[in-house]
Design a protein around this motif. Structure first.
Motif, PDB file in Angstrom:
ATOM      1  N   CYS A 253      69.156  73.182  38.709  1.00 47.56           N
ATOM      2  CA  CYS A 253      69.805  73.798  37.606  1.00 47.56           C
ATOM      3  C   CYS A 253      71.557  73.650  37.628  1.00 47.56           C
ATOM      4  CB  CYS A 253      69.536  75.215  37.478  1.00 47.56           C
ATOM      5  SG  CYS A 253      67.840  75.304  36.781  1.00 47.56           S
ATOM      6  N   LEU A 254      71.907  73.877  38.751  1.00 46.65           N
ATOM      7  CA  LEU A 254      73.477  73.906  39.190  1.00 46.65           C
ATOM      8  C   LEU A 254      74.014  72.207  38.800  1.00 46.65           C
ATOM      9  CD1 LEU A 254      73.687  75.906  42.326  1.00 46.65           C
ATOM     10  CD2 LEU A 254      74.574  76.431  40.041  1.00 46.65           C
ATOM     11  N   GLY A 255      73.178  71.417  39.229  1.00 43.62           N
ATOM     12  CA  GLY A 255      73.588  69.837  39.129  1.00 43.62           C
ATOM     13  C   GLY A 255      73.441  69.502  37.687  1.00 43.62           C
ATOM     14  N   LEU A 256      72.517  69.840  37.188  1.00 46.52           N
ATOM     15  CA  LEU A 256      72.592  69.556  35.364  1.00 46.52           C
ATOM     16  C   LEU A 256      73.531  70.424  34.706  1.00 46.52           C
ATOM     17  CD1 LEU A 256      68.655  69.744  34.616  1.00 46.52           C
ATOM     18  CD2 LEU A 256      70.162  67.753  34.457  1.00 46.52           C
ATOM     19  N   ALA A 257      74.017  71.525  34.996  1.00 48.08           N
ATOM     20  CA  ALA A 257      74.721  72.230  34.457  1.00 48.08           C
ATOM     21  C   ALA A 257      76.178  71.578  34.742  1.00 48.08           C
ATOM     22  CB  ALA A 257      75.041  73.820  34.944  1.00 48.08           C
ATOM     23  N   LYS A 258      76.654  71.469  35.670  1.00 47.20           N
ATOM     24  CA  LYS A 258      77.857  70.669  36.215  1.00 47.20           C
ATOM     25  C   LYS A 258      77.984  69.324  35.588  1.00 47.20           C
ATOM     26  CE  LYS A 258      80.761  69.444  40.214  1.00 47.20           C
ATOM     27  NZ  LYS A 258      80.962  69.193  41.714  1.00 47.20           N
ATOM     28  N   LYS A 259      77.036  68.406  35.559  1.00 47.17           N
ATOM     29  CA  LYS A 259      77.186  67.265  34.856  1.00 47.17           C
ATOM     30  C   LYS A 259      77.306  67.383  33.424  1.00 47.17           C
ATOM     31  CE  LYS A 259      74.281  63.017  34.237  1.00 47.17           C
ATOM     32  NZ  LYS A 259      73.078  62.147  34.591  1.00 47.17           N
ATOM     33  N   ASN A 261      78.009  70.251  31.762  1.00 43.60           N
ATOM     34  CA  ASN A 261      78.891  71.064  31.017  1.00 43.60           C
ATOM     35  C   ASN A 261      78.119  72.238  30.355  1.00 43.60           C
ATOM     36  OD1 ASN A 261      81.430  72.502  30.928  1.00 43.60           O
ATOM     37  ND2 ASN A 261      81.940  71.741  28.988  1.00 43.60           N
ATOM     38  N   TRP A 262      76.675  72.312  30.806  1.00 45.40           N
ATOM     39  CA  TRP A 262      76.010  73.261  30.070  1.00 45.40           C
ATOM     40  C   TRP A 262      76.017  74.659  31.030  1.00 45.40           C
ATOM     41  CZ3 TRP A 262      71.221  69.501  30.259  1.00 45.40           C
ATOM     42  CH2 TRP A 262      71.405  68.320  29.282  1.00 45.40           C
ATOM     43  N   LYS A 263      75.679  75.644  30.143  1.00 46.04           N
ATOM     44  CA  LYS A 263      75.649  77.065  30.777  1.00 46.04           C
ATOM     45  C   LYS A 263      73.952  77.173  31.324  1.00 46.04           C
ATOM     46  CE  LYS A 263      79.273  78.966  29.895  1.00 46.04           C
ATOM     47  NZ  LYS A 263      80.514  79.483  30.797  1.00 46.04           N
ATOM     48  N   ILE A 264      73.867  78.025  32.205  1.00 46.60           N
ATOM     49  CA  ILE A 264      72.566  78.184  32.817  1.00 46.60           C
ATOM     50  C   ILE A 264      72.002  79.615  32.302  1.00 46.60           C
ATOM     51  CG2 ILE A 264      71.036  78.604  34.931  1.00 46.60           C
ATOM     52  CD1 ILE A 264      73.028  76.765  36.409  1.00 46.60           C
ATOM     53  N   TYR A 265      71.048  79.558  31.583  1.00 43.04           N
ATOM     54  CA  TYR A 265      70.521  80.961  31.237  1.00 43.04           C
ATOM     55  C   TYR A 265      69.200  81.150  31.773  1.00 43.04           C
ATOM     56  CZ  TYR A 265      73.739  81.383  27.093  1.00 43.04           C
ATOM     57  OH  TYR A 265      74.660  81.277  26.103  1.00 43.04           O
ATOM     58  N   SER A 266      68.727  82.444  32.376  1.00 42.14           N
ATOM     59  CA  SER A 266      67.642  82.763  33.008  1.00 42.14           C
ATOM     60  C   SER A 266      66.606  83.706  32.462  1.00 42.14           C
ATOM     61  CB  SER A 266      68.155  83.071  34.398  1.00 42.14           C
ATOM     62  OG  SER A 266      66.772  83.489  35.060  1.00 42.14           O
ATOM     63  N   ILE A 267      65.596  83.343  32.137  1.00 44.26           N
ATOM     64  CA  ILE A 267      64.679  84.297  31.300  1.00 44.26           C
ATOM     65  C   ILE A 267      63.808  84.984  32.499  1.00 44.26           C
ATOM     66  CG2 ILE A 267      62.735  82.948  30.917  1.00 44.26           C
ATOM     67  CD1 ILE A 267      62.472  84.145  28.219  1.00 44.26           C
ATOM     68  N   ASN A 268      63.906  86.269  32.731  1.00 43.48           N
ATOM     69  CA  ASN A 268      63.376  86.936  33.997  1.00 43.48           C
ATOM     70  C   ASN A 268      62.294  88.037  33.610  1.00 43.48           C
ATOM     71  OD1 ASN A 268      65.705  85.792  35.185  1.00 43.48           O
ATOM     72  ND2 ASN A 268      67.194  87.541  34.397  1.00 43.48           N
ATOM     73  N   ASP A 269      61.379  87.922  34.767  1.00 40.62           N
ATOM     74  CA  ASP A 269      60.233  88.937  34.759  1.00 40.62           C
ATOM     75  C   ASP A 269      60.553  89.865  35.923  1.00 40.62           C
ATOM     76  OD1 ASP A 269      58.494  87.781  32.874  1.00 40.62           O
ATOM     77  OD2 ASP A 269      57.478  86.798  34.202  1.00 40.62           O
ATOM     78  N   LEU A 350      69.606  64.360  40.899  1.00 39.53           N
ATOM     79  CA  LEU A 350      69.947  64.060  39.612  1.00 39.53           C
ATOM     80  C   LEU A 350      69.750  62.485  39.379  1.00 39.53           C
ATOM     81  CD1 LEU A 350      73.065  66.116  38.778  1.00 39.53           C
ATOM     82  CD2 LEU A 350      70.648  66.830  38.060  1.00 39.53           C
ATOM     83  N   SER A 351      69.941  61.833  40.223  1.00 42.10           N
ATOM     84  CA  SER A 351      69.781  60.338  39.965  1.00 42.10           C
ATOM     85  C   SER A 351      68.377  59.818  39.854  1.00 42.10           C
ATOM     86  CB  SER A 351      70.495  59.408  41.095  1.00 42.10           C
ATOM     87  OG  SER A 351      69.756  59.658  42.439  1.00 42.10           O
ATOM     88  N   ASN A 352      67.355  60.628  40.199  1.00 39.83           N
ATOM     89  CA  ASN A 352      65.778  60.211  40.109  1.00 39.83           C
ATOM     90  C   ASN A 352      65.338  60.998  38.932  1.00 39.83           C
ATOM     91  OD1 ASN A 352      66.228  58.793  42.615  1.00 39.83           O
ATOM     92  ND2 ASN A 352      65.676  60.478  43.840  1.00 39.83           N
ATOM     93  N   LEU A 353      65.909  61.515  38.137  1.00 39.82           N
ATOM     94  CA  LEU A 353      65.492  62.300  36.742  1.00 39.82           C
ATOM     95  C   LEU A 353      64.941  61.164  35.991  1.00 39.82           C
ATOM     96  CD1 LEU A 353      67.821  65.312  36.092  1.00 39.82           C
ATOM     97  CD2 LEU A 353      65.908  65.170  37.588  1.00 39.82           C
ATOM     98  N   LYS A 354      63.718  61.537  35.260  1.00 36.08           N
ATOM     99  CA  LYS A 354      63.306  60.453  34.462  1.00 36.08           C
ATOM    100  C   LYS A 354      63.094  61.257  32.965  1.00 36.08           C
ATOM    101  CE  LYS A 354      62.286  57.691  37.625  1.00 36.08           C
ATOM    102  NZ  LYS A 354      62.888  56.252  37.977  1.00 36.08           N
ATOM    103  N   ALA A 355      63.527  60.550  31.971  1.00 33.36           N
ATOM    104  CA  ALA A 355      63.329  61.342  30.718  1.00 33.36           C
ATOM    105  C   ALA A 355      61.879  61.013  30.199  1.00 33.36           C
ATOM    106  CB  ALA A 355      64.109  60.477  29.636  1.00 33.36           C
ATOM    107  N   ILE A 356      61.472  61.958  29.433  1.00 33.93           N
ATOM    108  CA  ILE A 356      60.015  62.041  29.085  1.00 33.93           C
ATOM    109  C   ILE A 356      59.914  61.453  27.781  1.00 33.93           C
ATOM    110  CG2 ILE A 356      58.007  63.564  28.383  1.00 33.93           C
ATOM    111  CD1 ILE A 356      59.339  65.633  30.123  1.00 33.93           C
ATOM    112  N   ASP A 357      59.045  60.488  27.685  1.00 38.15           N
ATOM    113  CA  ASP A 357      58.561  59.782  26.582  1.00 38.15           C
ATOM    114  C   ASP A 357      57.692  60.651  25.521  1.00 38.15           C
ATOM    115  OD1 ASP A 357      57.654  58.420  24.282  1.00 38.15           O
ATOM    116  OD2 ASP A 357      57.680  56.687  25.143  1.00 38.15           O
ATOM    117  N   PHE A 358      57.890  61.400  24.667  1.00 38.24           N
ATOM    118  CA  PHE A 358      57.237  62.357  24.031  1.00 38.24           C
ATOM    119  C   PHE A 358      55.975  61.803  23.137  1.00 38.24           C
ATOM    120  CE2 PHE A 358      59.937  65.635  25.532  1.00 38.24           C
ATOM    121  CZ  PHE A 358      59.072  66.443  26.238  1.00 38.24           C
TER     122      PHE A 358
END
Length: 388
Positions: A253-259, A261-269, A350-358
């Motif tokens: 999450c922190l890596g994606l947010a920094k790369k 410039n996204w916020k991190i929203y958490s839905i909590n239980d 992050l360098s190993n992330l794969k995009a999903i072919d939906f």
């Protein structure tokens, strides 16, 4: 034909509420009269109801019969003495949307049942009983040790089937094997949500079929119709880490947010996310879908977080609960979707992330969805024909 389902449907859990709704909705669309048995055993009593007194025996129970006005105070004491429950007040805002969802979207029995004895004394009559999905047969916990979830209340001449019942884990405790085997003997047909569940049933000497979770009996448009037309404008990563302690989830999450410039929203239980920009403590089932729908990316330790990410074509990664062993349902489902590499046990760079072919995922989902629908409708038709 009248059908009554029994499942975990009112426990302030997103997946539990949504799967109960989906099975009900699918059956209704196919011409069946459906009602969810409002079974709320003491051990599943709402943890957000601070003043509920749940004891049913003992000296204090006897005393409070004569001074019932003290029950709320004793209930509050019982609640707060449980480790971790003292922070539950942060999530009290979830009660209202969950209650509204039950009231507006779940057709439940007029009576609420707390025990097997309650069910037997005031039997909810039906032509067929369906033991629904979610972890109703998880015998590591209380569910799978409760014969009510195996339709033990059903008269001997009434057929029972299970749809996508889950054992939660890939095994059952040795001391529960005999109990589970006896309970399964009353079922006309058994289906489970995971391949591991099929294997458990077969080891006990019965036949079982693997089907999809009930949420997949509906399609994206069905879920979209429940949601608000208003979309979130800010770009964010949605994190849904049930225990909020997985280091791999945090790193991604922190890596994606920094790369990006996204916020991190958490839905909590149960607890807030310490590294999130915004903690969401008051979401109900519909809001849960909306937060996933509008996210740029989803990182979760949740089966239904994974499921709705696929519905809305969200790039995602799924992790197990940290040190947990109940991730068979995520592994099996992602394998069917050819997304094995989107389940990560520890960490991923992050360098190993794969995009999903939906496009591929949608074709696989359509195939398994059709098989699941056909299994359920065929079994119900066979039972309807036998009644004629």
């Amino acid at each position: 034909m009248q059908i009554k389902t029994i499942t975990c449907h009112d426990v302030n859990n997103y997946g539990a509420s949504l799967q109960a709704y989906a099975l009900q909705c699918f059956l209704q669309r196919n011409g069946y009269e459906v009602e969810i048995i409002d079974y709320l055993p003491i051990y599943k009593s709402d943890r957000l109801n601070f003043f509920e007194y749940n004891r049913t025996s003992g000296k204090l129970f006897t005393i409070l019969k004569y001074v019932p006005f003290l029950k709320p105070l004793v209930g509050l004491y019982d609640h707060l003495k449980v480790p971790g429950h003292i922070t539950d007040y942060k999530f009290i805002g979830r009660k209202k949307p969950f209650n509204l969802f039950k009231r507006n979207h779940l057709k439940c029995s007029n009576l609420t049942y707390r025990t097997l004895e309650d069910l037997q004394k005031n039997l909810p009559l039906a032509d067929v009983y369906i033991a629904g999905s979610d972890q109703i047969w998880n015998s590591v916990g209380f569910n799978g040790r409760d014969s009510s979830y195996y339709c033990a209340f059903a008269p001997k001449n009434t057929k029972c089937i299970s749809y996508a019942a889950s054992f939660g884990a890939s095994y059952i405790p040795q001391d529960q094997s005999e109990f589970v085997s006896k309970q399964l003997s009353r079922f006309y047909a058994i289906s489970t949500r995971e391949r591991s569940g099929v294997e458990i049933v077969e080891k006990l000497g019965y036949n079982a079929t693997e089907v999809l979770d009930p949420v997949f009996l509906l399609d994206k448009d069905d879920w979209e119709r429940l949601c608000s037309d208003e979309h979130k404008k800010e770009k964010y990563i949605l994190v849904y880490d049930l225990d909020m302690n997985h280091p791999g989830v945090k790193q991604l999450c922190l890596g994606l947010a920094k790369k990006n410039n996204w916020k991190i929203y958490s839905i909590n239980d149960f607890r807030e996310c310490p590294y999130a920009d915004y903690n969401i403590n008051n979401a109900g089932p519909i809001e849960f879908i909306e937060w996933i729908r509008d996210a740029q990316y989803v990182v979760c330790t949740s089966f239904h977080g994974t499921a709705f990410s696929i519905f809305f074509h969200k790039q995602f990664y799924t992790f197990p609960l940290y040190h947990g062993k109940n991730h068979a349902r995520m592994v099996d489902f992602l394998h069917k979707m050819n997304l094995d590499n989107h389940f990560v046990k520890e960490q991923i760079e992050l360098s190993n992330l794969k995009a999903i072919d939906f496009e591929i995922v949608d074709k696989l989902l359509a195939y398994y969805r059709q098989n699941s629908k056909q299994w359920l409708l065929t079994k119900l038709k066979d039972l309807a024909d036998s009644h004629e």
